[in-house]
Design a protein around this motif. Sequence first.
Motif, PDB file in Angstrom:
ATOM      1  N   GLU A  16      -6.188  -5.479  -8.849  1.00 27.98           N
ATOM      2  CA  GLU A  16      -4.878  -4.971  -9.238  1.00 27.98           C
ATOM      3  C   GLU A  16      -4.679  -3.529  -8.770  1.00 27.98           C
ATOM      4  OE1 GLU A  16      -2.356  -3.922 -13.256  1.00 27.98           O
ATOM      5  OE2 GLU A  16      -3.862  -5.507 -13.366  1.00 27.98           O
ATOM      6  N   GLN A  17      -5.671  -2.686  -8.994  1.00 25.98           N
ATOM      7  CA  GLN A  17      -5.548  -1.274  -8.629  1.00 25.98           C
ATOM      8  C   GLN A  17      -5.467  -1.073  -7.116  1.00 25.98           C
ATOM      9  OE1 GLN A  17      -8.358   1.353 -10.575  1.00 25.98           O
ATOM     10  NE2 GLN A  17      -8.161   0.243 -12.507  1.00 25.98           N
ATOM     11  N   ALA A  18      -6.150  -1.941  -6.363  1.00 26.55           N
ATOM     12  CA  ALA A  18      -6.156  -1.807  -4.901  1.00 26.55           C
ATOM     13  C   ALA A  18      -5.031  -2.594  -4.237  1.00 26.55           C
ATOM     14  CB  ALA A  18      -7.509  -2.257  -4.346  1.00 26.55           C
ATOM     15  N   GLY A  19      -4.365  -3.434  -5.007  1.00 28.61           N
ATOM     16  CA  GLY A  19      -3.278  -4.216  -4.436  1.00 28.61           C
ATOM     17  C   GLY A  19      -3.749  -5.338  -3.528  1.00 28.61           C
ATOM     18  N   VAL A  20      -4.907  -5.930  -3.849  1.00 28.96           N
ATOM     19  CA  VAL A  20      -5.430  -7.068  -3.087  1.00 28.96           C
ATOM     20  C   VAL A  20      -5.672  -8.214  -4.063  1.00 28.96           C
ATOM     21  CG1 VAL A  20      -6.535  -5.590  -1.348  1.00 28.96           C
ATOM     22  CG2 VAL A  20      -7.858  -6.356  -3.320  1.00 28.96           C
ATOM     23  N   ASN A  21      -5.924  -9.386  -3.522  1.00 22.63           N
ATOM     24  CA  ASN A  21      -6.245 -10.490  -4.427  1.00 22.63           C
ATOM     25  C   ASN A  21      -7.762 -10.624  -4.573  1.00 22.63           C
ATOM     26  OD1 ASN A  21      -7.226 -12.299  -2.359  1.00 22.63           O
ATOM     27  ND2 ASN A  21      -5.102 -12.635  -1.784  1.00 22.63           N
ATOM     28  N   THR A  24      -9.811 -11.693  -1.619  1.00 26.66           N
ATOM     29  CA  THR A  24     -10.048 -10.626  -0.639  1.00 26.66           C
ATOM     30  C   THR A  24     -11.302  -9.845  -1.011  1.00 26.66           C
ATOM     31  OG1 THR A  24      -7.690 -10.445  -0.148  1.00 26.66           O
ATOM     32  CG2 THR A  24      -9.059  -8.545   0.410  1.00 26.66           C
ATOM     33  N   VAL A  52     -12.104   1.000  -5.430  1.00 21.39           N
ATOM     34  CA  VAL A  52     -10.660   1.006  -5.177  1.00 21.39           C
ATOM     35  C   VAL A  52     -10.351   1.943  -4.006  1.00 21.39           C
ATOM     36  CG1 VAL A  52      -8.392   1.570  -6.140  1.00 21.39           C
ATOM     37  CG2 VAL A  52     -10.088   0.380  -7.553  1.00 21.39           C
ATOM     38  N   ASN A  56      -8.793   0.993  -0.332  1.00 19.05           N
ATOM     39  CA  ASN A  56      -7.635   1.678   0.233  1.00 19.05           C
ATOM     40  C   ASN A  56      -7.921   2.183   1.646  1.00 19.05           C
ATOM     41  OD1 ASN A  56      -5.900   1.224  -1.943  1.00 19.05           O
ATOM     42  ND2 ASN A  56      -6.614   3.048  -3.010  1.00 19.05           N
ATOM     43  N   LYS A  59      -7.859  -0.942   3.943  1.00 17.48           N
ATOM     44  CA  LYS A  59      -6.482  -1.367   4.183  1.00 17.48           C
ATOM     45  C   LYS A  59      -5.764  -0.405   5.125  1.00 17.48           C
ATOM     46  CE  LYS A  59      -4.319  -2.109   0.404  1.00 17.48           C
ATOM     47  NZ  LYS A  59      -3.800  -2.219  -0.953  1.00 17.48           N
TER      48      LYS A  59
END
Length: 149
Positions: A16-21, A24, A52, A56, A59
């Motif tokens: 959630e914090q990293a914006g991935v599922n 992943t 996290v 980032n 990504k």
Amino acid sequence: MISPDKAGLRTGEVAEQAGVNIQTLRYYERRGLLSEPTRSNGGHRLYPPDTVALLNVIKAAQRLGFTLDEVAELLDTGQRRHPTADLRQRAIEKIAEVDAKIADLTAIRTTLSEVVDARCDSLTNCTCADCPIPFLTIGTATHPDGEPA
């Protein structure tokens, strides 16, 4: 028992914090981009808080056009803490790749604009006078220039 402040982040929290599922995270773990997390007494994966930030970075590198293999190599180089021009050199090479893609996309855009301006109506049997696409009449034995095959 692990104290709550040293427990780390559970899989869902990191995702959630990293914006991935979650898939992943597991994939990056299998690829060696993330270290295998510790486990809680209940068997839950517990990632260090800096995971996290690492995600980032991964990504961001991907957005810059680096493949996961390239990211893994760059991370490995960085973890060895030896001064190296590896990132700089790879960035120079990536700029050359981006420039080549831009040139290709510019050529594609120019041709598409010509197609629109010429009012082309078919990829295989265009009837416009100055079609910019070398079309072929499917099922015939003639070249686009009208000569027999």
